[in-house]
Design a protein around this motif. Structure first.
Motif, PDB file in Angstrom:
ATOM      1  N   GLU A  46       0.803  -1.221   0.000  1.00 47.68           N
ATOM      2  CA  GLU A  46       0.000   0.000   0.000  1.00 47.68           C
ATOM      3  C   GLU A  46       0.837   1.272   0.000  1.00 47.68           C
ATOM      4  OE1 GLU A  46      -1.419  -1.453   3.452  1.00 47.68           O
ATOM      5  OE2 GLU A  46      -3.048  -2.613   2.607  1.00 47.68           O
ATOM      6  N   GLY A  47       2.126   1.178   0.239  1.00 47.70           N
ATOM      7  CA  GLY A  47       2.995   2.343   0.227  1.00 47.70           C
ATOM      8  C   GLY A  47       3.168   2.972   1.600  1.00 47.70           C
ATOM      9  N   PHE A  48       3.807   4.114   1.595  1.00 45.87           N
ATOM     10  CA  PHE A  48       4.174   4.794   2.837  1.00 45.87           C
ATOM     11  C   PHE A  48       2.970   5.403   3.538  1.00 45.87           C
ATOM     12  CE2 PHE A  48       5.616   8.645   5.064  1.00 45.87           C
ATOM     13  CZ  PHE A  48       6.470   8.060   5.981  1.00 45.87           C
ATOM     14  N   PHE A  49       2.106   6.058   2.801  1.00 43.05           N
ATOM     15  CA  PHE A  49       0.994   6.794   3.396  1.00 43.05           C
ATOM     16  C   PHE A  49      -0.201   5.891   3.657  1.00 43.05           C
ATOM     17  CE2 PHE A  49       3.441  10.106   1.245  1.00 43.05           C
ATOM     18  CZ  PHE A  49       3.667  10.944   2.329  1.00 43.05           C
ATOM     19  N   HIS A  50       0.003   4.992   4.599  1.00 43.71           N
ATOM     20  CA  HIS A  50      -1.072   4.098   5.023  1.00 43.71           C
ATOM     21  C   HIS A  50      -1.233   4.262   6.529  1.00 43.71           C
ATOM     22  CE1 HIS A  50      -3.205   0.327   5.875  1.00 43.71           C
ATOM     23  NE2 HIS A  50      -3.711   0.536   4.670  1.00 43.71           N
ATOM     24  N   LEU A  51      -2.452   4.130   7.010  1.00 47.48           N
ATOM     25  CA  LEU A  51      -2.767   4.404   8.411  1.00 47.48           C
ATOM     26  C   LEU A  51      -1.914   3.603   9.386  1.00 47.48           C
ATOM     27  CD1 LEU A  51      -4.572   5.912  10.400  1.00 47.48           C
ATOM     28  CD2 LEU A  51      -6.193   4.024  10.223  1.00 47.48           C
ATOM     29  N   LYS A  52      -1.667   2.332   9.081  1.00 46.26           N
ATOM     30  CA  LYS A  52      -0.925   1.488  10.029  1.00 46.26           C
ATOM     31  C   LYS A  52       0.514   1.976  10.231  1.00 46.26           C
ATOM     32  CE  LYS A  52       0.977  -2.103   7.078  1.00 46.26           C
ATOM     33  NZ  LYS A  52       1.063  -3.506   6.802  1.00 46.26           N
ATOM     34  N   ASN A  53       1.042   2.739   9.289  1.00 48.26           N
ATOM     35  CA  ASN A  53       2.392   3.280   9.441  1.00 48.26           C
ATOM     36  C   ASN A  53       2.459   4.419  10.457  1.00 48.26           C
ATOM     37  OD1 ASN A  53       3.426   1.519   7.557  1.00 48.26           O
ATOM     38  ND2 ASN A  53       3.194   2.962   5.863  1.00 48.26           N
ATOM     39  N   PHE A  54       1.324   4.995  10.804  1.00 47.10           N
ATOM     40  CA  PHE A  54       1.338   6.173  11.667  1.00 47.10           C
ATOM     41  C   PHE A  54       0.654   5.972  13.016  1.00 47.10           C
ATOM     42  CE2 PHE A  54       1.677   7.669   7.296  1.00 47.10           C
ATOM     43  CZ  PHE A  54       2.880   8.357   7.387  1.00 47.10           C
ATOM     44  N   ILE A  55       0.049   4.823  13.240  1.00 47.76           N
ATOM     45  CA  ILE A  55      -0.642   4.578  14.507  1.00 47.76           C
ATOM     46  C   ILE A  55       0.349   4.546  15.670  1.00 47.76           C
ATOM     47  CG2 ILE A  55      -1.972   2.857  15.811  1.00 47.76           C
ATOM     48  CD1 ILE A  55      -3.645   4.399  13.839  1.00 47.76           C
ATOM     49  N   THR A  56       1.390   3.748  15.568  1.00 48.39           N
ATOM     50  CA  THR A  56       2.370   3.644  16.659  1.00 48.39           C
ATOM     51  C   THR A  56       3.063   4.980  16.922  1.00 48.39           C
ATOM     52  OG1 THR A  56       2.701   1.297  16.223  1.00 48.39           O
ATOM     53  CG2 THR A  56       4.408   2.421  17.494  1.00 48.39           C
ATOM     54  N   PRO A  57       3.602   5.655  15.882  1.00 51.92           N
ATOM     55  CA  PRO A  57       4.234   6.951  16.162  1.00 51.92           C
ATOM     56  C   PRO A  57       3.262   7.976  16.758  1.00 51.92           C
ATOM     57  CG  PRO A  57       4.862   6.193  13.986  1.00 51.92           C
ATOM     58  CD  PRO A  57       3.807   5.254  14.491  1.00 51.92           C
ATOM     59  N   LEU A  58       2.003   7.927  16.345  1.00 57.84           N
ATOM     60  CA  LEU A  58       1.030   8.887  16.859  1.00 57.84           C
ATOM     61  C   LEU A  58       0.793   8.697  18.353  1.00 57.84           C
ATOM     62  CD1 LEU A  58      -1.141  11.095  16.420  1.00 57.84           C
ATOM     63  CD2 LEU A  58      -2.741   9.219  16.050  1.00 57.84           C
ATOM     64  N   PHE A  59       0.424   7.482  18.748  1.00 61.54           N
ATOM     65  CA  PHE A  59       0.106   7.256  20.154  1.00 61.54           C
ATOM     66  C   PHE A  59       1.339   7.302  21.048  1.00 61.54           C
ATOM     67  CE2 PHE A  59      -3.749   5.536  18.187  1.00 61.54           C
ATOM     68  CZ  PHE A  59      -4.676   6.313  18.869  1.00 61.54           C
ATOM     69  N   TRP A  60       2.457   6.789  20.570  1.00 61.01           N
ATOM     70  CA  TRP A  60       3.693   6.879  21.340  1.00 61.01           C
ATOM     71  C   TRP A  60       4.125   8.344  21.417  1.00 61.01           C
ATOM     72  CZ3 TRP A  60       8.521   3.417  20.042  1.00 61.01           C
ATOM     73  CH2 TRP A  60       9.456   3.508  21.070  1.00 61.01           C
TER      74      TRP A  60
END
Length: 101
Positions: A46-60
């Motif tokens: 799906e590439g870089f801009f997918h939701l699962k790529n940003f969940i961990t950095p967001l909450f952490w």
């Protein structure tokens, strides 16, 4: 006076440890999240801009921001001299309480 200097020294040591802890937390955050982004994008179609790529950095990142606020904001809000004034006030109260015993 030596007692006050010792108290100030101990408080400074605690403050430095808290700041060092925050910087360690921030460094681990950056390293781990870079690794996670590389692994997730490499294994994803799906590439870089997918939701699962940003969940961990967001909450952490929210947790890291809270850690940063707990370390740096109290001196911004209350002022740098607030701790010294409060320590002297509490020591005076303790001294006055011991007079009457």
């Amino acid at each position: 006076m030596e007692n006050i200097d010792e108290i100030k020294y101990q408080e400074a040591v605690k403050r430095v440890k808290r700041i060092k802890g925050f910087y360690s937390h921030a460094a681990v955050y950056v390293v781990i999240n870079i690794i996670l982004l590389v692994v997730n994008t490499k294994n994803s179609s799906e590439g870089f801009f997918h939701l699962k790529n940003f969940i961990t950095p967001l909450f952490w990142g929210i947790g890291l921001a809270a850690h940063g606020f707990s370390v740096f904001v109290p001196t911004m809000i209350l002022g740098k001299n607030w701790e010294d004034k409060k320590i002297k006030e509490l020591m005076e109260k303790e001294k006055n309480n011991n007079k009457w015993e």
